[in-house]
Design a protein around this motif. Structure first.
Motif, PDB file in Angstrom:
ATOM      1  N   MET A 183       6.425  -7.054  -7.050  1.00 39.18           N
ATOM      2  CA  MET A 183       5.625  -5.962  -6.481  1.00 39.18           C
ATOM      3  C   MET A 183       4.138  -6.180  -6.709  1.00 39.18           C
ATOM      4  O   MET A 183       3.319  -5.793  -5.870  1.00 39.18           O
ATOM      5  N   ASP A 186       3.243  -8.261  -3.886  1.00 40.40           N
ATOM      6  CA  ASP A 186       3.228  -7.476  -2.648  1.00 40.40           C
ATOM      7  C   ASP A 186       1.964  -6.623  -2.546  1.00 40.40           C
ATOM      8  O   ASP A 186       1.383  -6.492  -1.459  1.00 40.40           O
ATOM      9  N   ILE A 187       1.556  -6.024  -3.668  1.00 39.08           N
ATOM     10  CA  ILE A 187       0.359  -5.167  -3.661  1.00 39.08           C
ATOM     11  C   ILE A 187      -0.884  -5.975  -3.310  1.00 39.08           C
ATOM     12  O   ILE A 187      -1.747  -5.516  -2.541  1.00 39.08           O
ATOM     13  N   ILE A 190      -0.869  -6.332   0.345  1.00 39.45           N
ATOM     14  CA  ILE A 190      -1.285  -5.099   1.016  1.00 39.45           C
ATOM     15  C   ILE A 190      -2.809  -4.978   0.997  1.00 39.45           C
ATOM     16  O   ILE A 190      -3.424  -4.504   1.960  1.00 39.45           O
ATOM     17  N   LEU A 191      -3.420  -5.425  -0.095  1.00 45.09           N
ATOM     18  CA  LEU A 191      -4.877  -5.379  -0.226  1.00 45.09           C
ATOM     19  C   LEU A 191      -5.576  -6.490   0.557  1.00 45.09           C
ATOM     20  O   LEU A 191      -6.804  -6.618   0.495  1.00 45.09           O
ATOM     21  N   SER A 198      -2.046 -14.062  -4.916  1.00 50.94           N
ATOM     22  CA  SER A 198      -0.702 -13.510  -5.059  1.00 50.94           C
ATOM     23  C   SER A 198       0.204 -14.466  -5.822  1.00 50.94           C
ATOM     24  O   SER A 198       0.942 -14.060  -6.728  1.00 50.94           O
ATOM     25  N   THR A 229       4.786   0.823 -10.872  1.00 47.73           N
ATOM     26  CA  THR A 229       4.301  -0.166  -9.907  1.00 47.73           C
ATOM     27  C   THR A 229       4.880   0.103  -8.519  1.00 47.73           C
ATOM     28  O   THR A 229       4.174   0.004  -7.503  1.00 47.73           O
ATOM     29  N   PHE A 232       2.994   2.974  -6.856  1.00 46.72           N
ATOM     30  CA  PHE A 232       1.707   2.568  -6.279  1.00 46.72           C
ATOM     31  C   PHE A 232       1.913   1.738  -5.011  1.00 46.72           C
ATOM     32  O   PHE A 232       1.189   1.912  -4.022  1.00 46.72           O
ATOM     33  N   LYS A 233       2.895   0.848  -5.048  1.00 43.35           N
ATOM     34  CA  LYS A 233       3.131   0.000  -3.870  1.00 43.35           C
ATOM     35  C   LYS A 233       3.450   0.841  -2.641  1.00 43.35           C
ATOM     36  O   LYS A 233       2.850   0.650  -1.563  1.00 43.35           O
ATOM     37  N   TYR A 234       4.366   1.791  -2.786  1.00 44.82           N
ATOM     38  CA  TYR A 234       4.782   2.566  -1.610  1.00 44.82           C
ATOM     39  C   TYR A 234       3.749   3.615  -1.216  1.00 44.82           C
ATOM     40  O   TYR A 234       3.698   4.019  -0.046  1.00 44.82           O
ATOM     41  N   MET A 236       0.549   2.871  -1.289  1.00 43.19           N
ATOM     42  CA  MET A 236      -0.369   2.036  -0.509  1.00 43.19           C
ATOM     43  C   MET A 236       0.210   1.721   0.875  1.00 43.19           C
ATOM     44  O   MET A 236      -0.518   1.692   1.876  1.00 43.19           O
ATOM     45  N   SER A 256       7.863   6.760  -3.407  1.00 46.22           N
ATOM     46  CA  SER A 256       6.734   6.840  -4.337  1.00 46.22           C
ATOM     47  C   SER A 256       6.921   7.972  -5.337  1.00 46.22           C
ATOM     48  O   SER A 256       6.738   7.784  -6.552  1.00 46.22           O
TER      49      SER A 256
END
Length: 356
Positions: A183, A186-187, A190-191, A198, A229, A232-234, A236, A256
């Motif tokens: 994750m 993955d974050i 997303i950023l 990554s 974590t 926060f991921k979902y 975002m 989330s």
């Protein structure tokens, strides 16, 4: 005004991040910590090999400077960006290495739960088998009501895996560590950060042994970070779905909120993550001028309210014991400020009457 508030928020977060990390960085160069082997678990900070750390740091900086100057990072990132299958294959191999090293550590050490870890598992066993001594006056859960969330989850899953199943919980920790790193990766995606960033995060995860060693610690630390974590991921992903004008997905909000709820349940310390998530969603709502983002905030607060009430009510119903507020939270501050601190509980009405 929304832009001004977001800018203030951004620089406060950046400033706190830099201050804390610079301080920890300097501490890591000049000092180290040692833990006593007895039950007191006192931690002592002593001097470290500062010059050796400085030499290694200079060598690393020189190596990074060389790689940047020769565009090696750029070429690697370009290759990873153009070859998605290769990127995924390397990432998965690194995750498998983390999983294998964690599983090997668990299976080789065969570590049993001790102290609070054991007491929570023991209380869960008692709740399933009609032994409610941990919930009566001066019992462990009666004093440490902050453990109710972790106890509730271990109580439910214990029907499937049995009592004191250390190996199951430790291997579950290994799985959550692996997916936590996944994750993180993955974050960063997303950023819209470079793929080399990554991949580097997961490679550093292989080298970061302390978190892998934590897999034998059955106390909610690993699970709490895993669920925080995920929250926060979902969150975002939800904000991204709004920005792309595809309509928001309710599933992202639910995942989330549930993840943040479980994070706080297994470890109250992760309240700080929940507060951070709420501040983040409010800031993003101001930044994008979209009130829909506040839906995540409302869902997270609702999840917090549920975990604060439901597990306690269920446990009180099963045990027939009335669980109060337990030891004051000020106790933990006292324990942190003093080298040794005895925990006293308030006397019962019967004891008070006797003293009179």
């Amino acid at each position: 005004m929304s832009k001004t508030l977001y800018s203030v928020y951004r620089y406060i977060v950046l400033g706190l991040f830099l201050i804390i990390n610079i301080w920890l960085f300097l501490l890591s160069i000049f000092s180290t910590s040692r833990l006593t082997s007895d039950a007191s678990e006192h931690t002592y900070y002593t001097g470290d090999h500062a010059w050796l750390h400085i030499i290694i740091l200079v060598v690393l900086i020189a190596a990074v400077f060389y790689l940047v100057r020769n565009n090696i990072f750029t070429r690697i990132n370009s290759y990873l960006s153009n070859n998605e299958k290769t990127f995924i294959r390397i990432r998965n191999i690194c995750l498998i290495i983390i999983g294998i090293s964690g599983a090997a550590w668990v299976l080789l050490t065969q570590s049993n739960a001790g102290a609070d870890q054991y007491y929570v598992l023991d209380a869960a066993r008692g709740l399933r088998n009609g032994d409610y001594s941990a919930f009566r006056y001066n019992g462990y859960i009666s004093k440490y009501t902050n453990q109710i969330g972790l106890l509730f989850i271990e109580y439910i899953i214990g029907f499937i895996v049995g009592d004191y199943n250390y190996l199951f919980w430790q291997l579950l920790n290994v799985v959550m560590i692996v997916f936590t790193y996944k994750m993180f990766s993955d974050i960063l995606g997303i950023l819209k950060l470079p793929r080399i960033a990554s991949l580097s995060t997961i490679i550093l995860g292989i080298l970061f042994f302390p978190w892998t060693l934590y897999s034998v610690f059955i106390y909610g630390n690993v699970a709490g970070l895993f669920f925080a974590t995920a929250a926060f991921k979902y969150t975002m992903l939800f904000i991204d779905s709004i920005k792309e004008l595809n309509g928001f997905k309710i599933s992202y909000i639910v995942i989330s909120a549930v993840s943040m709820m479980l994070s706080v349940m297994v470890k109250n310390n992760y309240l700080i993550f929940m507060i951070a998530l709420i501040i983040y969603t409010v800031a993003e709502a101001l930044r994008h001028r979209n009130i829909q983002i506040i839906l995540v905030t409302c869902a997270v607060i609702a999840g917090f309210a549920i975990q604060a009430v439901v597990p306690k009510l269920v446990i009180e119903k099963i045990s027939g014991c009335n669980l109060g507020s337990g030891a004051s939270s000020w106790t933990w501050i006292a324990m942190g400020l003093h080298p040794s601190c005895l925990l006293y509980t308030s006397p019962s009405p019967r004891d008070t009457e006797r003293s009179r």
